[in-house]
Enzyme design. Sequence first.
Site, PDB file in Angstrom:
ATOM      1  N   HIS A 238      42.020  40.038  46.167  1.00  0.00           N
ATOM      2  CA  HIS A 238      40.578  40.173  46.726  1.00  0.00           C
ATOM      3  C   HIS A 238      40.600  40.860  47.993  1.00  0.00           C
ATOM      4  O   HIS A 238      41.267  40.339  49.102  1.00  0.00           O
ATOM      5  CB  HIS A 238      39.839  39.070  46.869  1.00  0.00           C
TER       6      HIS A 238
ATOM      7  N   ARG B  28      29.366  29.928  46.694  1.00  0.00           N
ATOM      8  CA  ARG B  28      30.759  29.490  46.752  1.00  0.00           C
ATOM      9  C   ARG B  28      30.874  28.017  46.864  1.00  0.00           C
ATOM     10  O   ARG B  28      31.673  27.050  46.240  1.00  0.00           O
ATOM     11  CB  ARG B  28      31.721  29.932  47.961  1.00  0.00           C
TER      12      ARG B  28
ATOM     13  N   HIS C 280      45.157  35.533  47.011  1.00  0.00           N
ATOM     14  CA  HIS C 280      43.656  35.325  46.783  1.00  0.00           C
ATOM     15  C   HIS C 280      42.994  36.170  47.951  1.00  0.00           C
ATOM     16  O   HIS C 280      42.311  37.084  47.414  1.00  0.00           O
ATOM     17  CB  HIS C 280      43.391  33.966  47.038  1.00  0.00           C
TER      18      HIS C 280
ATOM     19  N   HIS D 229      37.299  44.238  44.291  1.00  0.00           N
ATOM     20  CA  HIS D 229      36.098  44.477  44.901  1.00  0.00           C
ATOM     21  C   HIS D 229      36.287  45.828  45.953  1.00  0.00           C
ATOM     22  O   HIS D 229      35.692  46.665  45.705  1.00  0.00           O
ATOM     23  CB  HIS D 229      35.666  43.322  45.561  1.00  0.00           C
TER      24      HIS D 229
ATOM     25  N   ASP E  94      34.568  39.086  36.639  1.00  0.00           N
ATOM     26  CA  ASP E  94      34.652  38.666  37.875  1.00  0.00           C
ATOM     27  C   ASP E  94      33.822  37.001  37.738  1.00  0.00           C
ATOM     28  O   ASP E  94      34.337  36.274  36.764  1.00  0.00           O
ATOM     29  CB  ASP E  94      33.892  39.238  39.007  1.00  0.00           C
TER      30      ASP E  94
ATOM     31  N   HIS F  68      37.464  34.957  36.564  1.00  0.00           N
ATOM     32  CA  HIS F  68      37.467  33.543  36.778  1.00  0.00           C
ATOM     33  C   HIS F  68      36.845  32.687  35.697  1.00  0.00           C
ATOM     34  O   HIS F  68      35.809  32.482  35.938  1.00  0.00           O
ATOM     35  CB  HIS F  68      37.216  33.136  38.062  1.00  0.00           C
TER      36      HIS F  68
ATOM     37  N   GLU G 126      35.954  41.789  50.508  1.00  0.00           N
ATOM     38  CA  GLU G 126      34.698  41.593  49.515  1.00  0.00           C
ATOM     39  C   GLU G 126      33.379  41.392  50.402  1.00  0.00           C
ATOM     40  O   GLU G 126      32.105  41.738  49.932  1.00  0.00           O
ATOM     41  CB  GLU G 126      34.743  40.459  48.540  1.00  0.00           C
TER      42      GLU G 126
END
Length: 461
Positions: free
Chosen positions: A246, A92, A220, A283, A334, A71, A249
């Site tokens: 993902h 986040r 996502h 992940h 990542d 990312h 995770e």
Amino acid sequence: MRDPLTVSGPEGPSFWAEHAWLGTHVEPGVVLDTGADGRITAVRTGVAAPPPGAVPLRGLTVPGLANAHSHAFHRALRGTVQTGAGTFWTWREVMYRVAARLTPDTYHALARAAYAEMALAGITAVGEFHYLHHGPDGTPYADPNAMGEALIEAARDAGIRITLLDTVYLHGGLTADGHQPLEGPQIRFGDGSADAWYERWTRLRERADGDRVTVGAAVHSVRAFAERDGYAAFAERTDGVPVHVHLSEQPAENEACLAVHGVTPAALLDRHGFWKPTTTAVHATHLTDDDIRILGASGAGVCMCPTTERDLADGIGPAAALQRAGSPLSLGSDSHAVIDLLEEARAMELDERLRTRTRGHWTAAALLRAASEDGHTALGRPGAGSLEPGAPADFTTVALDTVRTAGPVPGLAAEAVVFAATAADVRDVVVCGRTVVGGGVHRTVPDPAGELARAIAAVTT
């Protein structure tokens, strides 16, 4: 804009590797001849000194490294998110604040510098998991793919290949009550519907050239895409391209999925025929034994991101069990806590040692394969990641005379590099037969550190 990957003339240059990793062993004195198409045309061994006109590569030359999960805008978080305690969810929120400030121009500047950092670390191809699509209020730019185009151009400027994994992101989260709407900074991630995403993605796919730019797709997470959005239709529409997601995770993701659907995220996706050899789970940290069997039986790959997983205190994923079940492993940086694929490779082994209290789960050869060949395959570039005729002329040379790598005999150079070298030991990087990094200096981005500082300041101050 000049293309730093173009090779002119009827033939490409030749490179003399002091030592080369040929998949099973270290070979001294290897000449790699390249063609005008940017592929290796011949591998000549037993050449004691650089032939006239050949570019010397001093150290151990390995196939170019593949960063299978990036990312780019997270590079702006380095340091900022290390100021105290917190969780993935508090991290986040900081990430969302940075995301809210990016424009196509500032994103290009940040990604260009981050990709130059990757090149300096020996990375020749990146998988960019891209979901930052629209303006801050969710309104598409005049070119709905302006942000994706910025990433493609940034990779071109930095001289590395890119697989742009354009991501469908329709919901803000999954709770026991179901999916939540997008809100706040998340609004710019969404296209409104799976059909709208597909229409935009179809236009973006025109940018793929089958060589330097690959356009794949991603979901996502099960938090951001619901059953009613159509997993089976998504899988059908994206058949034949690399698809990433993902997966598990966080334990909270598993708990919410079980509450709503009665199954784990891996099993939910399996219900809809999502898993296949062109699919990569990213992940896969918190899996059940059944989840591991599902992924392995399908041949789906798994991308481990150890430096991010430990930075966010996510946990240690079952990498060894996944590989035994049949899932090839790749590696990604990542969130870019560091950009160092050698560190990611050894971290996978060392984390497994901590978890099991036993040593020797992967050899240096197996870890190099995860960092190169299997990573390139995960990015839709099968056939890349080896030093043999016909393979892309993408390779990385790591010095064997630094304080970290000096001492071992040449036959143990792979072990020295995988278990002791860092990105700082990378000296030369060749992509498509053209030198992108020479003597530790980036050839087309003259001041990567300065560009990083300016680009990060523009979106954080």
